[in-house]
Design an enzyme around this catalytic site. Structure first.
Site, mmCIF file in Angstrom:
data_model
loop_
_atom_site.group_PDB
_atom_site.id
_atom_site.type_symbol
_atom_site.label_atom_id
_atom_site.label_comp_id
_atom_site.label_asym_id
_atom_site.label_seq_id
_atom_site.Cartn_x
_atom_site.Cartn_y
_atom_site.Cartn_z
ATOM 1 N N SER A 96 32.808 32.697 32.230
ATOM 2 C CA SER A 96 31.808 31.883 32.096
ATOM 3 C C SER A 96 31.028 31.414 30.896
ATOM 4 O O SER A 96 31.241 31.998 29.786
ATOM 5 C CB SER A 96 30.528 32.601 33.027
ATOM 6 O OG SER A 96 29.488 31.981 33.027
ATOM 7 N N TYR A 144 24.684 39.529 34.568
ATOM 8 C CA TYR A 144 25.755 38.852 34.812
ATOM 9 C C TYR A 144 26.437 38.564 33.452
ATOM 10 O O TYR A 144 27.565 38.706 33.149
ATOM 11 C CB TYR A 144 25.214 37.533 35.297
ATOM 12 C CG TYR A 144 26.224 36.466 35.773
ATOM 13 C CD1 TYR A 144 27.201 36.797 36.617
ATOM 14 C CD2 TYR A 144 26.110 35.161 34.996
ATOM 15 C CE1 TYR A 144 28.329 35.803 36.674
ATOM 16 C CE2 TYR A 144 27.003 34.113 35.622
ATOM 17 C CZ TYR A 144 28.214 34.431 36.286
ATOM 18 O OH TYR A 144 28.864 33.485 36.700
HETATM 19 N N1 LIG Z 1 29.414 28.392 39.745
HETATM 20 C C1 LIG Z 1 29.173 28.477 38.605
HETATM 21 O O1 LIG Z 1 28.584 27.635 37.742
HETATM 22 C C2 LIG Z 1 29.931 29.127 37.713
HETATM 23 C C3 LIG Z 1 30.229 28.935 36.199
HETATM 24 C C4 LIG Z 1 30.876 29.958 35.540
HETATM 25 C C5 LIG Z 1 31.597 30.741 35.982
HETATM 26 N N2 LIG Z 1 31.559 30.880 37.472
HETATM 27 C C6 LIG Z 1 32.319 32.049 37.939
HETATM 28 O O2 LIG Z 1 33.400 31.479 38.895
HETATM 29 C C7 LIG Z 1 33.699 32.568 39.826
HETATM 30 C C8 LIG Z 1 33.522 31.937 41.155
HETATM 31 O O3 LIG Z 1 32.081 31.879 41.336
HETATM 32 P P1 LIG Z 1 31.623 30.581 42.337
HETATM 33 O O4 LIG Z 1 30.515 29.809 41.707
HETATM 34 O O5 LIG Z 1 32.587 29.931 43.087
HETATM 35 O O6 LIG Z 1 30.802 31.583 43.288
HETATM 36 P P2 LIG Z 1 30.810 31.614 44.772
HETATM 37 O O7 LIG Z 1 30.748 30.308 45.521
HETATM 38 O O8 LIG Z 1 29.508 32.471 45.247
HETATM 39 O O9 LIG Z 1 32.262 32.543 45.121
HETATM 40 C C9 LIG Z 1 32.259 33.766 44.927
HETATM 41 C C10 LIG Z 1 33.621 34.306 45.548
HETATM 42 O O10 LIG Z 1 33.731 35.680 44.932
HETATM 43 C C11 LIG Z 1 33.877 36.413 46.229
HETATM 44 N N3 LIG Z 1 33.711 37.514 46.190
HETATM 45 C C12 LIG Z 1 32.540 38.305 45.627
HETATM 46 N N4 LIG Z 1 32.644 39.480 45.477
HETATM 47 C C13 LIG Z 1 33.663 39.972 45.957
HETATM 48 C C14 LIG Z 1 34.273 41.183 45.885
HETATM 49 N N5 LIG Z 1 33.699 42.313 45.726
HETATM 50 N N6 LIG Z 1 35.472 41.203 46.029
HETATM 51 C C15 LIG Z 1 36.300 40.161 46.413
HETATM 52 N N7 LIG Z 1 35.597 39.018 46.418
HETATM 53 C C16 LIG Z 1 34.339 38.823 46.196
HETATM 54 C C17 LIG Z 1 33.415 35.625 47.405
HETATM 55 O O11 LIG Z 1 33.714 36.009 48.661
HETATM 56 P P3 LIG Z 1 33.116 36.963 49.553
HETATM 57 O O12 LIG Z 1 31.822 36.902 49.457
HETATM 58 O O13 LIG Z 1 33.971 36.504 50.996
HETATM 59 O O14 LIG Z 1 33.856 38.428 49.290
HETATM 60 C C18 LIG Z 1 33.581 34.194 46.836
HETATM 61 O O15 LIG Z 1 34.689 33.821 47.442
HETATM 62 C C19 LIG Z 1 32.748 33.607 39.515
HETATM 63 O O16 LIG Z 1 33.405 34.826 38.819
HETATM 64 C C20 LIG Z 1 31.690 33.039 38.818
HETATM 65 O O17 LIG Z 1 31.029 33.907 37.855
HETATM 66 C C21 LIG Z 1 30.767 30.450 38.163
#
Ligand SMILES: NC(=O)c1ccc[n+]([C@@H]2O[C@H](COP(=O)([O-])OP(=O)(O)OC[C@H]3O[C@@H](n4cnc5c(N)ncnc54)[C@H](OP(=O)(O)O)[C@@H]3O)[C@@H](O)[C@H]2O)c1
Length: 243
Positions: free
Chosen positions: A143, A156
């Site tokens: 991130s 985070y």
């Molecule tokens: N959105 C942003 O602005 C952003 C920016 C930078 C980086 N990121 C990173 O991108 C990645 C994806 O984030 P997102 O924004 O797509 O969030 P999201 O929509 O909340 O998705 C998170 C995903 O992680 C899974 N997950 C959470 N805890 C887990 C666990 N203990 N074991 C297995 N799976 C797990 C969730 O599935 P379940 O709940 O079904 O387990 C879901 O598929 C993350 O690492 C986040 O830090 C996001």
């Protein structure tokens, strides 16, 4: 399905929604067989069906990335179903958003367990399998908070800095084994997570998960002598050079 990743096997964590789902769909559309990992079986099943309806192939593995047995199990299932593992995308992630000194220690531990320990366990399980074939590609989704600090995102931010550190060491350790390790550091992407982290940002300024998936695909498909270790991706409306 024909595509640039025909014959390759990928494992994507966090594939049930958001960025991970977009990455899984993009990999499958390029012909990779994809193991979809997260905790929500129903959501994963929907992604699998979406892939299948487009002529792709995917397999659901329900598990928590912070648990060693789940990490080992997901990799073992990729080998059992599809005969190996070529690509690992560590995308599963969670956040808790509060001033640092108001952060509950249990929340801190949970965020570190999923965002830092999770990718460590997944890589620990995947590397020996990739090494057997002398090739592999790992993409860690960190991130912008892996590069700089954000107020109210202490746990985070710490977890993503840990992931960056781990990535830097792993990349050096596994290069002799023929395995590449990349890290992508996105700013705000339109998902459930960002709605929690940055409720101040309107959805219209956020990047789309598919845009991150396109970058991940680009890294995976890189051949030849050039290699990109880290990609920082920001929203067009944010200030240039967040690093
Ligand atoms: N959105 C942003 O602005 C952003 C920016 C930078 C980086 N990121 C990173 O991108 C990645 C994806 O984030 P997102 O924004 O797509 O969030 P999201 O929509 O909340 O998705 C998170 C995903 O992680 C899974 N997950 C959470 N805890 C887990 C666990 N203990 N074991 C297995 N799976 C797990 C969730 O599935 P379940 O709940 O079904 O387990 C879901 O598929 C993350 O690492 C986040 O830090 C996001």
């Amino acid at each position: 399905m024909e595509g640039s990743l025909q014959g390759q096997v990928a494992l994507v964590t966090g594939a049930s929604r958001g960025i991970g789902k977009a990455i899984a769909l993009a990999l499958a559309a390029e012909g990779a067989k994809v193991v979809l990992m997260a905790r929500s079986q129903a959501a994963l099943e929907q992604v699998r069906q979406e892939i299948s309806s487009e002529g792709g192939e995917a397999h659901v593995f329900v598990g928590d990335v912070s648990q060693p047995e789940a990490a080992q199990g997901a990799v073992a299932e990729a080998v059992q179903c599809y005969g190996g593992l070529d690509i690992l995308v560590n995308c599963a992630g969670i956040g808790v958003f509060a001033p640092l000194v108001e952060t509950d220690p249990a929340d801190w531990d949970r965020v570190m367990a999923v965002n830092a320990r999770g990718p460590f366990l997944m890589c620990r399980a995947a590397v020996p399998v990739m090494a057997e074939r002398g090739q592999g590609c790992i993409v860690n989704i960190a991130s912008v908070v892996g590069v700089k600090g954000y107020v109210n995102q202490g746990a985070y931010t710490a977890s993503k800095h840990a992931l960056m550190g781990m990535t830097k060491v792993l990349a050096q350790e596994v290069q002799p084994l023929g395995i590449r390790v990349h890290v992508v550091c996105p700013g705000g992407v339109d998902t459930d997570l960002v709605a929690q982290a940055r409720p101040d940002l309107g959805r219209s300024v956020l990047m789309q998960p598919e845009e991150i998936a396109e970058i991940v695909l680009f890294l995976i498909r890189q051949k030849g002598r050039a290699i990109i270790d880290q990609v920082n991706v920001r929203r067009r409306s944010s200030a240039p050079w967040f690093s």
